[in-house]
Scaffold this motif. Sequence first.
Motif, short mmCIF file in Angstrom:
data_model
loop_
_atom_site.label_atom_id
_atom_site.label_comp_id
_atom_site.label_asym_id
_atom_site.label_seq_id
_atom_site.Cartn_x
_atom_site.Cartn_y
_atom_site.Cartn_z
N MET A 22 0.84 -1.20 0.00
CA MET A 22 0.00 0.00 0.00
C MET A 22 0.87 1.25 0.00
SD MET A 22 -3.03 -0.91 2.72
CE MET A 22 -3.64 0.76 2.79
N ALA A 23 1.90 1.25 0.84
CA ALA A 23 2.77 2.43 0.94
C ALA A 23 3.56 2.63 -0.35
CB ALA A 23 3.71 2.27 2.12
N ALA A 24 4.06 1.55 -0.93
CA ALA A 24 4.87 1.65 -2.16
C ALA A 24 4.03 2.08 -3.36
CB ALA A 24 5.56 0.33 -2.43
N SER A 25 2.73 1.82 -3.32
CA SER A 25 1.87 2.15 -4.46
C SER A 25 1.63 3.65 -4.59
CB SER A 25 0.52 1.44 -4.33
OG SER A 25 -0.22 2.00 -3.27
N GLY A 26 1.88 4.40 -3.52
CA GLY A 26 1.68 5.85 -3.56
C GLY A 26 0.26 6.28 -3.30
N HIS A 27 -0.59 5.38 -2.83
CA HIS A 27 -2.00 5.71 -2.57
C HIS A 27 -2.27 6.12 -1.13
CE1 HIS A 27 -3.26 4.54 -6.55
NE2 HIS A 27 -2.56 3.43 -6.41
N LEU A 28 -1.25 6.16 -0.31
CA LEU A 28 -1.39 6.59 1.08
C LEU A 28 -0.94 8.04 1.21
CD1 LEU A 28 0.01 3.52 2.96
CD2 LEU A 28 -2.18 4.53 3.39
N ILE A 30 0.09 10.96 4.31
CA ILE A 30 0.33 11.29 5.71
C ILE A 30 0.30 12.80 5.80
CG2 ILE A 30 1.94 11.23 7.65
CD1 ILE A 30 3.06 8.64 6.56
N ASP A 31 -0.63 13.32 6.57
CA ASP A 31 -0.81 14.77 6.73
C ASP A 31 -0.94 15.47 5.39
OD1 ASP A 31 -0.74 14.52 9.49
OD2 ASP A 31 1.44 14.76 9.57
N GLY A 32 -1.61 14.84 4.44
CA GLY A 32 -1.89 15.45 3.15
C GLY A 32 -0.84 15.25 2.08
N ARG A 33 0.33 14.74 2.42
CA ARG A 33 1.34 14.52 1.40
C ARG A 33 1.39 13.04 1.02
NH1 ARG A 33 5.18 12.15 4.19
NH2 ARG A 33 5.88 12.87 6.21
N ALA A 34 1.55 12.80 -0.27
CA ALA A 34 1.59 11.43 -0.78
C ALA A 34 2.84 10.73 -0.28
CB ALA A 34 1.55 11.42 -2.30
N VAL A 35 2.70 9.45 0.02
CA VAL A 35 3.81 8.63 0.52
C VAL A 35 4.05 7.52 -0.48
CG1 VAL A 35 4.50 7.08 2.38
CG2 VAL A 35 3.19 9.12 2.90
N ASP A 36 5.33 7.28 -0.80
CA ASP A 36 5.63 6.21 -1.75
C ASP A 36 6.64 5.21 -1.20
OD1 ASP A 36 7.83 7.81 -1.77
OD2 ASP A 36 7.97 7.99 -3.95
N LYS A 37 6.86 5.24 0.11
CA LYS A 37 7.78 4.26 0.71
C LYS A 37 7.26 3.79 2.06
CE LYS A 37 10.64 7.97 2.47
NZ LYS A 37 11.90 8.64 2.45
N PRO A 38 7.44 2.50 2.34
CA PRO A 38 6.94 1.94 3.60
C PRO A 38 7.64 2.49 4.83
CG PRO A 38 7.53 0.20 2.05
CD PRO A 38 7.96 1.49 1.45
N ALA A 39 8.83 3.04 4.67
CA ALA A 39 9.59 3.54 5.82
C ALA A 39 9.24 4.97 6.20
CB ALA A 39 11.09 3.44 5.53
N ALA A 40 8.20 5.55 5.58
CA ALA A 40 7.78 6.90 5.95
C ALA A 40 7.40 6.92 7.42
CB ALA A 40 6.60 7.33 5.09
N LEU A 41 7.76 7.99 8.11
CA LEU A 41 7.53 8.06 9.56
C LEU A 41 6.13 8.54 9.90
CD1 LEU A 41 10.90 9.53 10.80
CD2 LEU A 41 10.15 7.16 10.79
N VAL A 42 5.56 7.88 10.89
CA VAL A 42 4.25 8.23 11.42
C VAL A 42 4.49 8.65 12.87
CG1 VAL A 42 1.97 7.37 12.00
CG2 VAL A 42 3.09 6.57 9.96
N ARG A 43 3.86 9.75 13.27
CA ARG A 43 4.00 10.26 14.63
C ARG A 43 2.62 10.40 15.26
NH1 ARG A 43 7.70 12.90 11.47
NH2 ARG A 43 9.83 12.90 12.24
N ILE A 44 2.57 10.56 16.56
CA ILE A 44 1.31 10.80 17.23
C ILE A 44 0.75 12.12 16.70
CG2 ILE A 44 0.23 11.32 19.46
CD1 ILE A 44 2.30 9.44 20.73
N GLY A 45 -0.51 12.11 16.30
CA GLY A 45 -1.15 13.28 15.73
C GLY A 45 -1.17 13.29 14.22
N SER A 46 -0.38 12.43 13.57
CA SER A 46 -0.38 12.35 12.11
C SER A 46 -1.73 11.84 11.63
CB SER A 46 0.69 11.38 11.61
OG SER A 46 1.97 11.83 11.93
N VAL A 47 -2.15 12.31 10.45
CA VAL A 47 -3.38 11.83 9.83
C VAL A 47 -2.99 11.00 8.62
CG1 VAL A 47 -5.52 12.47 8.68
CG2 VAL A 47 -4.71 13.80 10.63
#
Length: 100
Positions: A22-28, A30-47
Amino acid sequence: MRLDRFLWFARIVKTRAIAQGMAASGHLRIDGRAVDKPAALVRIGSVVAFATPSGRVRALRVAMLPQRRGPPEEGRACYDDLLENARSERASVDAADARA
């Protein structure tokens, strides 16, 4: 915490491989910016926002970072489903309007 681990630990997906895909596909997002890697960081409060295979859109606010993949109740406590809360509030307002 890595995005793929969060999705798996919080029991949003069944396997970590699905979360990585899912992360590699670019369809996720985080806080409105597209993510294309599974190692993207998620923090408390992130959407985290994404579309499910059924076409439903989910927006989740990270409430806490899980330490393990525990039981479903423990996973659900890690996030707030923003769109589900909005739907239930809208339904209660509509029900109140119908009674008035």
